[in-house]
Motif scaffolding. Structure first.
Motif, short mmCIF file in Angstrom:
data_model
loop_
_atom_site.label_atom_id
_atom_site.label_comp_id
_atom_site.label_asym_id
_atom_site.label_seq_id
_atom_site.Cartn_x
_atom_site.Cartn_y
_atom_site.Cartn_z
N VAL A 105 34.33 53.81 21.98
CA VAL A 105 35.24 53.01 21.17
C VAL A 105 36.05 52.11 22.10
O VAL A 105 36.59 52.59 23.10
CB VAL A 105 36.20 53.90 20.34
N LEU A 106 36.12 50.85 21.76
CA LEU A 106 37.01 49.91 22.43
C LEU A 106 38.23 49.76 21.53
O LEU A 106 38.10 49.31 20.39
CB LEU A 106 36.33 48.55 22.63
N HIS A 107 39.39 50.17 22.03
CA HIS A 107 40.64 50.05 21.28
C HIS A 107 41.47 49.01 22.02
O HIS A 107 41.87 49.22 23.16
CB HIS A 107 41.35 51.41 21.25
N GLU A 108 41.70 47.87 21.37
CA GLU A 108 42.37 46.76 22.04
C GLU A 108 43.49 46.19 21.18
O GLU A 108 43.37 46.12 19.96
CB GLU A 108 41.36 45.64 22.36
N VAL A 109 44.55 45.78 21.84
CA VAL A 109 45.58 44.95 21.23
C VAL A 109 45.32 43.55 21.79
O VAL A 109 45.58 43.28 22.96
CB VAL A 109 47.00 45.44 21.57
N ALA A 110 44.74 42.69 20.96
CA ALA A 110 44.28 41.37 21.40
C ALA A 110 45.30 40.30 21.03
O ALA A 110 45.86 40.31 19.93
CB ALA A 110 42.93 41.05 20.75
N ARG A 111 45.49 39.37 21.96
CA ARG A 111 46.42 38.26 21.75
C ARG A 111 45.64 36.96 21.53
O ARG A 111 44.68 36.67 22.25
CB ARG A 111 47.36 38.13 22.95
N PHE A 112 46.11 36.19 20.57
CA PHE A 112 45.49 34.92 20.20
C PHE A 112 46.53 33.82 20.19
O PHE A 112 47.70 34.07 19.91
CB PHE A 112 44.85 35.03 18.80
N ARG A 113 46.10 32.61 20.49
CA ARG A 113 46.96 31.42 20.43
C ARG A 113 46.21 30.32 19.70
O ARG A 113 44.99 30.23 19.80
CB ARG A 113 47.31 30.91 21.82
N ARG A 114 46.99 29.48 19.04
CA ARG A 114 46.40 28.29 18.43
C ARG A 114 46.56 27.14 19.43
O ARG A 114 47.64 26.91 19.96
CB ARG A 114 47.08 27.93 17.13
N ARG A 115 45.45 26.46 19.71
CA ARG A 115 45.46 25.34 20.65
C ARG A 115 44.66 24.21 20.01
O ARG A 115 43.52 24.41 19.61
CB ARG A 115 44.82 25.77 21.97
N ALA A 116 45.29 23.04 19.91
CA ALA A 116 44.64 21.88 19.28
C ALA A 116 44.11 22.23 17.90
O ALA A 116 43.02 21.81 17.52
CB ALA A 116 43.54 21.33 20.18
N GLY A 117 44.88 23.05 17.16
CA GLY A 117 44.51 23.39 15.79
C GLY A 117 43.49 24.49 15.65
O GLY A 117 43.10 24.83 14.53
N ARG A 118 43.05 25.09 16.76
CA ARG A 118 42.03 26.14 16.72
C ARG A 118 42.57 27.44 17.28
O ARG A 118 43.27 27.44 18.30
CB ARG A 118 40.82 25.75 17.60
N TRP A 119 42.19 28.55 16.66
CA TRP A 119 42.55 29.86 17.19
C TRP A 119 41.64 30.19 18.36
O TRP A 119 40.43 29.95 18.32
CB TRP A 119 42.42 30.93 16.12
N LEU A 120 42.25 30.76 19.44
CA LEU A 120 41.50 31.18 20.62
C LEU A 120 41.97 32.56 21.04
O LEU A 120 43.16 32.89 20.94
CB LEU A 120 41.74 30.20 21.78
N TYR A 121 41.03 33.36 21.53
CA TYR A 121 41.35 34.66 22.12
C TYR A 121 41.92 34.39 23.51
O TYR A 121 41.33 33.65 24.30
CB TYR A 121 40.08 35.50 22.23
N VAL A 122 43.08 34.98 23.82
CA VAL A 122 43.70 34.80 25.12
C VAL A 122 43.37 35.99 26.03
O VAL A 122 42.75 35.83 27.07
CB VAL A 122 45.23 34.62 25.00
N ASP A 123 43.80 37.17 25.63
CA ASP A 123 43.54 38.38 26.40
C ASP A 123 43.95 39.56 25.54
O ASP A 123 44.35 39.40 24.40
CB ASP A 123 44.27 38.37 27.74
#
Length: 129
Positions: A105-123
């Motif tokens: 099992v991969l248990h992650e707290v993932a952070r996302f940012r919107r850049r130029a109107g698009r959602w991106l996975y940061v870390d």
């Protein structure tokens, strides 16, 4: 992608009405959770390019390759922000997999940012399950 095939992300919707359109065009993700679910589905389907193009350029690796895992289930545990009007969001999830015969099992707290109107996975922070 079949129009009636159930989406691997666990939403219960068809792939063609859930993650399929986001994998084909990442700009279609309206929320951080939608992008996270599409990234899980890309792992299941081996769509490595989707993972690369939806990774924030500041944190993404030079190459995203097959991970050798067979992804078997996704459970979204918590979502903070990451909605249509937000610039950042957090999605905590558990993704089950098999590596050969060994389950994991991969248990992650993932952070996302919107850049130029698009959602991106940061870390993210990987947690013990």
């Amino acid at each position: 992608m079949g129009s009636t095939e159930i989406c691997p992300c666990g939403s219960g919707a068809s792939l063609s009405s859930c993650c399929g359109p986001i994998i084909d065009d990442p700009r279609a993700a309206m929320t951080a959770e939608q992008l996270m679910r599409s990234r899980y589905t890309a792992h299941v389907l081996g769509r490595w390019n989707h993972l690369w193009v939806t990774w924030h350029p500041r944190t993404r690796p030079d190459l995203v390759e097959e991970d050798g895992l067979r992804w078997t289930g996704l459970e979204v545990l918590r979502v903070e922000s990451g909605q249509e009007g937000d610039d950042a969001g957090v999605v905590e999830y558990r993704a089950s997999f098999r590596e050969g015969r060994r389950p994991g099992v991969l248990h992650e707290v993932a952070r996302f940012r919107r850049r130029a109107g698009r959602w991106l996975y940061v870390d993210g922070d990987v947690l013990e399950s």
